[in-house]
Design a protein around this motif. Structure first.
Motif, mmCIF file in Angstrom:
data_model
loop_
_atom_site.group_PDB
_atom_site.id
_atom_site.type_symbol
_atom_site.label_atom_id
_atom_site.label_comp_id
_atom_site.label_asym_id
_atom_site.label_seq_id
_atom_site.Cartn_x
_atom_site.Cartn_y
_atom_site.Cartn_z
ATOM 1 N N HIS A 170 25.042 -18.465 73.772
ATOM 2 C CA HIS A 170 23.783 -19.100 74.182
ATOM 3 C C HIS A 170 22.639 -18.087 74.115
ATOM 4 C CE1 HIS A 170 21.045 -21.878 76.084
ATOM 5 N NE2 HIS A 170 20.717 -20.933 76.953
ATOM 6 N N LEU A 171 22.891 -16.877 74.564
ATOM 7 C CA LEU A 171 21.858 -15.844 74.482
ATOM 8 C C LEU A 171 21.481 -15.595 73.028
ATOM 9 C CD1 LEU A 171 20.250 -13.531 76.101
ATOM 10 C CD2 LEU A 171 21.865 -12.095 74.867
ATOM 11 N N THR A 172 22.479 -15.516 72.158
ATOM 12 C CA THR A 172 22.221 -15.297 70.731
ATOM 13 C C THR A 172 21.335 -16.404 70.181
ATOM 14 O OG1 THR A 172 24.323 -14.139 70.497
ATOM 15 C CG2 THR A 172 23.322 -14.978 68.485
ATOM 16 N N LYS A 173 21.568 -17.631 70.608
ATOM 17 C CA LYS A 173 20.726 -18.754 70.184
ATOM 18 C C LYS A 173 19.280 -18.542 70.646
ATOM 19 C CE LYS A 173 20.049 -22.900 72.002
ATOM 20 N NZ LYS A 173 20.189 -23.869 72.939
ATOM 21 N N LEU A 174 19.101 -18.100 71.903
ATOM 22 C CA LEU A 174 17.756 -17.848 72.417
ATOM 23 C C LEU A 174 17.061 -16.747 71.614
ATOM 24 C CD1 LEU A 174 18.480 -17.891 76.279
ATOM 25 C CD2 LEU A 174 17.394 -19.694 74.912
ATOM 26 N N LEU A 175 17.828 -15.733 71.224
ATOM 27 C CA LEU A 175 17.257 -14.646 70.419
ATOM 28 C C LEU A 175 16.823 -15.163 69.054
ATOM 29 C CD1 LEU A 175 19.806 -11.759 71.173
ATOM 30 C CD2 LEU A 175 17.588 -12.173 72.266
ATOM 31 N N LYS A 176 17.698 -15.950 68.392
ATOM 32 C CA LYS A 176 17.393 -16.487 67.062
ATOM 33 C C LYS A 176 16.195 -17.422 67.091
ATOM 34 C CE LYS A 176 22.038 -16.163 65.122
ATOM 35 N NZ LYS A 176 23.232 -16.919 64.685
ATOM 36 N N GLU A 177 16.038 -18.164 68.211
ATOM 37 C CA GLU A 177 14.909 -19.087 68.360
ATOM 38 C C GLU A 177 13.603 -18.350 68.692
ATOM 39 O OE1 GLU A 177 16.206 -21.752 71.430
ATOM 40 O OE2 GLU A 177 17.418 -22.957 70.047
ATOM 41 N N GLY A 178 13.695 -17.055 68.946
ATOM 42 C CA GLY A 178 12.506 -16.275 69.259
ATOM 43 C C GLY A 178 12.052 -16.393 70.707
ATOM 44 N N GLN A 179 12.911 -16.920 71.567
ATOM 45 C CA GLN A 179 12.526 -17.069 72.968
ATOM 46 C C GLN A 179 12.602 -15.748 73.728
ATOM 47 O OE1 GLN A 179 13.901 -20.486 75.141
ATOM 48 N NE2 GLN A 179 14.516 -21.504 73.246
ATOM 49 N N ILE A 180 13.422 -14.820 73.220
ATOM 50 C CA ILE A 180 13.552 -13.502 73.823
ATOM 51 C C ILE A 180 13.433 -12.473 72.699
ATOM 52 C CG2 ILE A 180 15.000 -11.912 75.144
ATOM 53 C CD1 ILE A 180 16.477 -14.370 76.260
ATOM 54 N N ARG A 181 12.573 -11.500 72.900
ATOM 55 C CA ARG A 181 12.366 -10.442 71.917
ATOM 56 C C ARG A 181 13.599 -9.537 71.884
ATOM 57 N NH1 ARG A 181 10.157 -5.624 72.985
ATOM 58 N NH2 ARG A 181 9.404 -6.372 74.995
ATOM 59 N N PHE A 182 13.959 -9.067 70.685
ATOM 60 C CA PHE A 182 15.094 -8.153 70.543
ATOM 61 C C PHE A 182 14.840 -7.235 69.359
ATOM 62 C CE2 PHE A 182 16.078 -11.600 67.704
ATOM 63 C CZ PHE A 182 16.705 -11.000 66.626
ATOM 64 N N GLU A 183 15.679 -6.220 69.248
ATOM 65 C CA GLU A 183 15.600 -5.288 68.126
ATOM 66 C C GLU A 183 16.953 -5.227 67.445
ATOM 67 O OE1 GLU A 183 14.132 -1.473 69.402
ATOM 68 O OE2 GLU A 183 12.535 -2.402 70.592
ATOM 69 N N GLU A 184 16.916 -5.049 66.137
ATOM 70 C CA GLU A 184 18.149 -4.874 65.363
ATOM 71 C C GLU A 184 18.483 -3.388 65.337
ATOM 72 O OE1 GLU A 184 20.056 -7.093 63.529
ATOM 73 O OE2 GLU A 184 18.859 -8.892 63.868
ATOM 74 N N VAL A 185 19.711 -3.057 65.700
ATOM 75 C CA VAL A 185 20.199 -1.687 65.620
ATOM 76 C C VAL A 185 21.449 -1.746 64.759
ATOM 77 C CG1 VAL A 185 21.041 0.307 66.899
ATOM 78 C CG2 VAL A 185 19.286 -1.162 67.920
#
Length: 154
Positions: free
Chosen positions: A100-115
């Motif tokens: 579910h968190l991954t879905k929120l990240l993909k939808e742009g609801q939570i900012r993240f960085e690719e490492v």
């Protein structure tokens, strides 16, 4: 055979809820520290060789807040503000599944960085999402209350 009866006393409060003894201890300690801070305008403890050490009021308040969580029976994890979280850590903090968190990240609801191949979530971004979500929920409750009142008038 491993004796698991001793495990709670050995593991930290990041991994398990506090025991009744720890809850009681934290409640008493929080009260004692709060009283000491109010009387002295700060917190003084004995350092090496018994020398007095002053703890700044902001740090004392943080200690009291931490003890308050323990005295409420909560598990506690300290996370520095600039921390980058794994998706599992972020999901745990939101109390949602990692997918579910991954879905929120993909939808742009939570900012993240690719490492490399991994995603890392800045703690600040996670807290912003949580605050925005709480505000949306609060607004939805106000809207429902208003609609309920309008319905009652009709």
């Amino acid at each position: 055979m491993v004796d698991t009866a001793e495990k709670p006393a050995q593991s930290g409060l990041m991994e398990r809820p506090p025991t009744a003894e720890e809850i009681d201890s934290a409640a008493h300690a929080a009260t004692a520290i709060a009283v000491a801070m109010e009387l002295d305008g700060g917190l003084k403890v004995s350092g090496e060789n018994g020398d007095p050490v002053s703890i700044a009021p902001a740090v004392g308040k943080l200690i009291i807040e931490l003890l308050g969580h323990v005295s409420n029976g909560n598990m506690v994890t300290l996370v520095p503000v600039g921390t980058m979280l794994t998706t599992q850590e972020a999901a745990d903090m939101l109390n949602v599944s990692r997918p579910h968190l991954t879905k929120l990240l993909k939808e742009g609801q939570i900012r993240f960085e690719e490492v490399g191949k991994h995603r890392r979530v800045p703690l600040k971004a996670l807290m912003e999402y949580r605050e925005e979500k709480a505000q949306r929920q609060e607004q939805a409750m106000r809207d429902l209350a208003r609609l309920g009142q309008e319905f009652d008038k009709a």
